[in-house]
Design a protein around this motif. Structure first.
Motif, PDB file in Angstrom:
ATOM      1  N   ILE A 196     -22.036  20.326  16.430  1.00 40.05           N
ATOM      2  CA  ILE A 196     -21.316  18.899  16.076  1.00 40.05           C
ATOM      3  C   ILE A 196     -22.108  17.922  16.482  1.00 40.05           C
ATOM      4  O   ILE A 196     -21.862  17.306  17.356  1.00 40.05           O
ATOM      5  CB  ILE A 196     -20.080  19.329  16.812  1.00 40.05           C
ATOM      6  N   SER A 197     -22.762  17.589  15.783  1.00 33.37           N
ATOM      7  CA  SER A 197     -23.948  16.240  15.935  1.00 33.37           C
ATOM      8  C   SER A 197     -23.919  15.640  14.610  1.00 33.37           C
ATOM      9  O   SER A 197     -23.919  16.376  13.569  1.00 33.37           O
ATOM     10  CB  SER A 197     -25.266  16.703  16.572  1.00 33.37           C
ATOM     11  N   GLN A 198     -24.049  14.341  14.703  1.00 38.84           N
ATOM     12  CA  GLN A 198     -24.315  13.339  13.599  1.00 38.84           C
ATOM     13  C   GLN A 198     -25.388  13.994  12.274  1.00 38.84           C
ATOM     14  O   GLN A 198     -25.162  14.107  11.539  1.00 38.84           O
ATOM     15  CB  GLN A 198     -24.663  11.858  14.055  1.00 38.84           C
ATOM     16  N   SER A 199     -26.525  14.260  12.997  1.00 42.13           N
ATOM     17  CA  SER A 199     -27.701  14.674  12.054  1.00 42.13           C
ATOM     18  C   SER A 199     -27.379  16.225  11.499  1.00 42.13           C
ATOM     19  O   SER A 199     -27.629  16.051  10.385  1.00 42.13           O
ATOM     20  CB  SER A 199     -29.286  14.620  13.184  1.00 42.13           C
ATOM     21  N   TYR A 232     -15.903  19.990   6.742  1.00 44.06           N
ATOM     22  CA  TYR A 232     -17.363  20.310   6.551  1.00 44.06           C
ATOM     23  C   TYR A 232     -17.743  21.698   6.645  1.00 44.06           C
ATOM     24  O   TYR A 232     -17.134  22.386   7.634  1.00 44.06           O
ATOM     25  CB  TYR A 232     -18.113  19.529   8.066  1.00 44.06           C
ATOM     26  N   ASP A 233     -18.255  22.277   5.596  1.00 44.68           N
ATOM     27  CA  ASP A 233     -18.735  23.499   5.441  1.00 44.68           C
ATOM     28  C   ASP A 233     -20.020  23.880   5.585  1.00 44.68           C
ATOM     29  O   ASP A 233     -20.880  23.307   4.816  1.00 44.68           O
ATOM     30  CB  ASP A 233     -18.154  24.188   3.764  1.00 44.68           C
ATOM     31  N   VAL A 234     -20.327  24.881   6.288  1.00 48.54           N
ATOM     32  CA  VAL A 234     -21.706  25.199   6.585  1.00 48.54           C
ATOM     33  C   VAL A 234     -22.611  25.526   5.267  1.00 48.54           C
ATOM     34  O   VAL A 234     -22.059  26.168   4.693  1.00 48.54           O
ATOM     35  CB  VAL A 234     -21.782  26.085   7.922  1.00 48.54           C
ATOM     36  N   LYS A 235     -23.627  25.143   5.202  1.00 47.39           N
ATOM     37  CA  LYS A 235     -24.629  25.620   4.241  1.00 47.39           C
ATOM     38  C   LYS A 235     -25.423  26.919   4.846  1.00 47.39           C
ATOM     39  O   LYS A 235     -25.722  27.698   3.889  1.00 47.39           O
ATOM     40  CB  LYS A 235     -25.604  24.400   4.008  1.00 47.39           C
ATOM     41  N   GLN A 279     -17.121  26.233  10.077  1.00 45.70           N
ATOM     42  CA  GLN A 279     -16.265  24.916   9.364  1.00 45.70           C
ATOM     43  C   GLN A 279     -15.572  23.902  10.250  1.00 45.70           C
ATOM     44  O   GLN A 279     -15.114  24.647  11.460  1.00 45.70           O
ATOM     45  CB  GLN A 279     -15.283  25.550   8.462  1.00 45.70           C
ATOM     46  N   ILE A 280     -15.502  22.756   9.980  1.00 48.54           N
ATOM     47  CA  ILE A 280     -14.781  21.943  10.702  1.00 48.54           C
ATOM     48  C   ILE A 280     -13.777  21.005   9.898  1.00 48.54           C
ATOM     49  O   ILE A 280     -14.409  20.784   8.761  1.00 48.54           O
ATOM     50  CB  ILE A 280     -15.715  20.715  11.253  1.00 48.54           C
TER      51      ILE A 280
END
Length: 159
Positions: A59-62, A85-88, A96-97
């Motif tokens: 959970i970081s910006q980059s 936010y779905d993980v690639k 997921q977030i």
């Protein structure tokens, strides 16, 4: 993007500052899948151990900008803006977030995170829910790949 991705780590750290300033006990309620419930007041060192999934390096910006796909949805029914936010990369811990924003107050109202965490040699699926300025809960399903699962919910309430 609907929310600057750097806002998530800053938001979580801001909530931790609120926790640090609380002069009274923090209530932990544990519920098991068979309906048993236990509650007790915990010390801050135990609380911080429980917070580790919320403090994941993922959970970081980059990483949110490069490793997750962002989708924004304005929900007229709840009057919230949902940013997902779905993980690639399926190998990531956090899959997921979902950030629920209150556009009138310009603040996060809920934060929902799902992922798979390794603990004591077991894979545990966790659903994390942070309720702004009130508490959080963690739903854990031990070894979700088998039919023999053990699940429990831990709720932390400070307001």
């Amino acid at each position: 993007t609907g929310v600057q991705t750097c806002a998530l780590p800053i938001y979580i750290k801001g909530q931790l500052k609120i926790l640090d300033s609380i002069p009274f006990g923090i209530l932990k309620i544990t519920e098991t899948k068979n309906g048993n419930t236990d509650s007790l007041y915990i010390k801050k060192d135990e609380l911080y151990k429980m917070l580790s999934p919320f403090l994941s390096d993922e959970i970081s910006q980059s990483l949110l900008q490069t490793e997750y796909e962002e989708k924004v949805f304005a929900d007229a029914g709840t009057k919230k803006v949902n940013i997902t936010y779905d993980v690639k990369n399926e190998e990531a811990t956090i899959h997921q977030i979902v950030v629920y924003m209150d556009p009138l107050k310009e603040e996060i109202s809920l934060l929902y995170i799902t992922g798979f965490f390794e603990e004591s040699g077991r894979t545990i699926k966790k659903q994390l829910l942070w309720n702004h300025n009130k508490g959080f809960q963690i739903i854990s399903v031990v070894d979700p790949s088998t039919n023999e699962t053990d699940s429990y919910t831990e709720k932390i309430i400070w307001q």
